[in-house]
Design a protein around this motif. Structure first.
Motif, mmCIF file in Angstrom:
data_model
loop_
_atom_site.group_PDB
_atom_site.id
_atom_site.type_symbol
_atom_site.label_atom_id
_atom_site.label_comp_id
_atom_site.label_asym_id
_atom_site.label_seq_id
_atom_site.Cartn_x
_atom_site.Cartn_y
_atom_site.Cartn_z
ATOM 1 N N ILE A 118 0.846 -1.201 0.000
ATOM 2 C CA ILE A 118 0.000 0.000 0.000
ATOM 3 C C ILE A 118 0.878 1.246 0.000
ATOM 4 N N ALA A 119 1.891 1.270 0.846
ATOM 5 C CA ALA A 119 2.791 2.429 0.920
ATOM 6 C C ALA A 119 3.472 2.677 -0.425
ATOM 7 N N ASP A 120 3.887 1.607 -1.082
ATOM 8 C CA ASP A 120 4.517 1.746 -2.399
ATOM 9 C C ASP A 120 3.543 2.318 -3.420
ATOM 10 N N ARG A 121 2.311 1.826 -3.410
ATOM 11 C CA ARG A 121 1.288 2.341 -4.339
ATOM 12 C C ARG A 121 1.005 3.826 -4.073
ATOM 13 N N LEU A 122 0.925 4.194 -2.797
ATOM 14 C CA LEU A 122 0.688 5.594 -2.450
ATOM 15 C C LEU A 122 1.858 6.465 -2.877
ATOM 16 N N ALA A 123 3.080 5.940 -2.751
ATOM 17 C CA ALA A 123 4.262 6.695 -3.180
ATOM 18 C C ALA A 123 4.238 6.923 -4.694
ATOM 19 N N GLU A 124 3.748 5.928 -5.433
ATOM 20 C CA GLU A 124 3.663 6.037 -6.893
ATOM 21 C C GLU A 124 2.543 6.973 -7.337
ATOM 22 N N ARG A 125 1.373 6.812 -6.733
ATOM 23 C CA ARG A 125 0.169 7.493 -7.211
ATOM 24 C C ARG A 125 -0.219 8.727 -6.403
ATOM 25 N N GLY A 126 0.319 8.881 -5.218
ATOM 26 C CA GLY A 126 -0.078 9.994 -4.360
ATOM 27 C C GLY A 126 -1.333 9.670 -3.575
ATOM 28 N N ALA A 127 -1.915 10.689 -2.992
ATOM 29 C CA ALA A 127 -3.106 10.520 -2.160
ATOM 30 C C ALA A 127 -4.172 9.746 -2.927
ATOM 31 N N SER A 128 -4.812 8.819 -2.240
ATOM 32 C CA SER A 128 -5.789 7.948 -2.887
ATOM 33 C C SER A 128 -6.968 7.684 -1.966
ATOM 34 N N PHE A 129 -8.114 7.473 -2.580
ATOM 35 C CA PHE A 129 -9.275 7.024 -1.832
ATOM 36 C C PHE A 129 -9.145 5.525 -1.588
ATOM 37 N N PHE A 130 -9.873 5.020 -0.597
ATOM 38 C CA PHE A 130 -9.774 3.603 -0.246
ATOM 39 C C PHE A 130 -10.133 2.718 -1.446
ATOM 40 N N ALA A 131 -11.151 3.104 -2.221
ATOM 41 C CA ALA A 131 -11.543 2.308 -3.394
ATOM 42 C C ALA A 131 -10.385 2.197 -4.386
ATOM 43 N N GLU A 132 -9.585 3.241 -4.508
ATOM 44 C CA GLU A 132 -8.427 3.206 -5.405
ATOM 45 C C GLU A 132 -7.342 2.281 -4.860
ATOM 46 N N ILE A 133 -7.211 2.238 -3.547
ATOM 47 C CA ILE A 133 -6.233 1.329 -2.933
ATOM 48 C C ILE A 133 -6.666 -0.116 -3.157
ATOM 49 N N VAL A 134 -7.971 -0.370 -3.033
ATOM 50 C CA VAL A 134 -8.497 -1.720 -3.292
ATOM 51 C C VAL A 134 -8.190 -2.123 -4.724
ATOM 52 N N GLN A 135 -8.408 -1.233 -5.689
ATOM 53 C CA GLN A 135 -8.110 -1.533 -7.094
ATOM 54 C C GLN A 135 -6.614 -1.741 -7.337
ATOM 55 N N ALA A 136 -5.782 -0.996 -6.621
ATOM 56 C CA ALA A 136 -4.332 -1.068 -6.820
ATOM 57 C C ALA A 136 -3.719 -2.315 -6.200
ATOM 58 N N CYS A 137 -4.449 -2.968 -5.309
ATOM 59 C CA CYS A 137 -3.937 -4.164 -4.628
ATOM 60 C C CYS A 137 -4.880 -5.335 -4.862
ATOM 61 N N PRO A 138 -4.966 -5.814 -6.105
ATOM 62 C CA PRO A 138 -5.890 -6.909 -6.396
ATOM 63 C C PRO A 138 -5.511 -8.163 -5.611
ATOM 64 N N GLY A 139 -6.505 -8.885 -5.209
ATOM 65 C CA GLY A 139 -6.264 -10.124 -4.475
ATOM 66 C C GLY A 139 -6.326 -9.957 -2.972
ATOM 67 N N ALA A 140 -6.189 -8.758 -2.490
ATOM 68 C CA ALA A 140 -6.287 -8.519 -1.045
ATOM 69 C C ALA A 140 -7.710 -8.063 -0.742
ATOM 70 N N GLY A 141 -8.298 -8.620 0.273
ATOM 71 C CA GLY A 141 -9.645 -8.236 0.655
ATOM 72 C C GLY A 141 -9.675 -6.866 1.317
ATOM 73 N N ALA A 142 -10.855 -6.270 1.300
ATOM 74 C CA ALA A 142 -11.020 -4.936 1.877
ATOM 75 C C ALA A 142 -10.668 -4.922 3.364
ATOM 76 N N ASP A 143 -11.031 -5.976 4.095
ATOM 77 C CA ASP A 143 -10.707 -6.018 5.534
ATOM 78 C C ASP A 143 -9.200 -6.042 5.762
ATOM 79 N N ALA A 144 -8.496 -6.869 4.993
ATOM 80 C CA ALA A 144 -7.037 -6.955 5.134
ATOM 81 C C ALA A 144 -6.384 -5.631 4.743
ATOM 82 N N LEU A 145 -6.901 -5.000 3.698
ATOM 83 C CA LEU A 145 -6.357 -3.706 3.285
ATOM 84 C C LEU A 145 -6.604 -2.642 4.350
ATOM 85 N N GLY A 146 -7.794 -2.673 4.955
ATOM 86 C CA GLY A 146 -8.098 -1.728 6.024
ATOM 87 C C GLY A 146 -7.155 -1.897 7.204
#
Length: 169
Positions: A118-146
């Motif tokens: 997640i930190a790497d994706r945020l470093a690449e893309r900048g500030a993101s909404f949670f839905a964008e983080i979910v899309q950027a990390c396919p395969g991980a469930g929303a609970d695990a991402l949270g």
């Protein structure tokens, strides 16, 4: 003599914290943030007692407005159980000065692999909404991402423009 000095010091502290003769409004809140800047405090206690004691007309929306206007930033400084954590407040223009010495949840603690992703994706893309983080990390469930995102929050590695996520935790 000691009692007089102790009473004088106590009076000074009450005045300095704005408890003896409190002022009101956003200007007073900004003064208090200056006094508390960088100090890790329980967010629940900050909103329940610390700020209302010092700013008589304090409302959570006041803090949110300062955050959304880019005037105040909060950083996580460690979780306290499941529903609270320590946060440090900073003026946006001074955060770089304080950031290097900001206390985190555990110095040197490495984020979990998912949190690092997640930190790497945020470093690449900048500030993101949670839905964008979910899309950027396919395969991980929303609970695990949270969970991984909160790990980054309490390590002081990610934050938000408002304080709503802290209230919702």
């Amino acid at each position: 003599l000691i009692v007089e000095n102790d009473l004088g010091f106590a009076r000074f502290l009450l005045e300095w914290h704005g408890i003896a003769r409190p002022r009101c409004g956003t200007a007073r809140l900004e003064d208090i943030i200056d006094q508390l800047e960088g100090l890790p405090l329980s967010f629940a206690e900050l909103e329940r007692s610390i700020l209302p004691l010092r700013v008589p007309d304090y409302e959570p929306g006041m803090l949110d407005r300062l955050g959304s206007q880019g005037r105040v930033v909060w950083l996580g400084c460690g979780a306290i159980g499941d529903a609270d954590g320590r946060v440090a407040l900073y003026r946006r223009e001074r955060i770089a000065l304080h950031r290097a010495g900001a206390p985190g949840s555990a110095e040197g603690e490495e984020p979990s692999p998912l949190a690092r992703e997640i930190a790497d994706r945020l470093a690449e893309r900048g500030a993101s909404f949670f839905a964008e983080i979910v899309q950027a990390c396919p395969g991980a469930g929303a609970d695990a991402l949270g969970t991984a995102l909160w790990e980054l929050v309490w390590q002081g590695l990610v934050t938000n423009d408002t304080f709503a996520p802290l209230r919702a935790s």
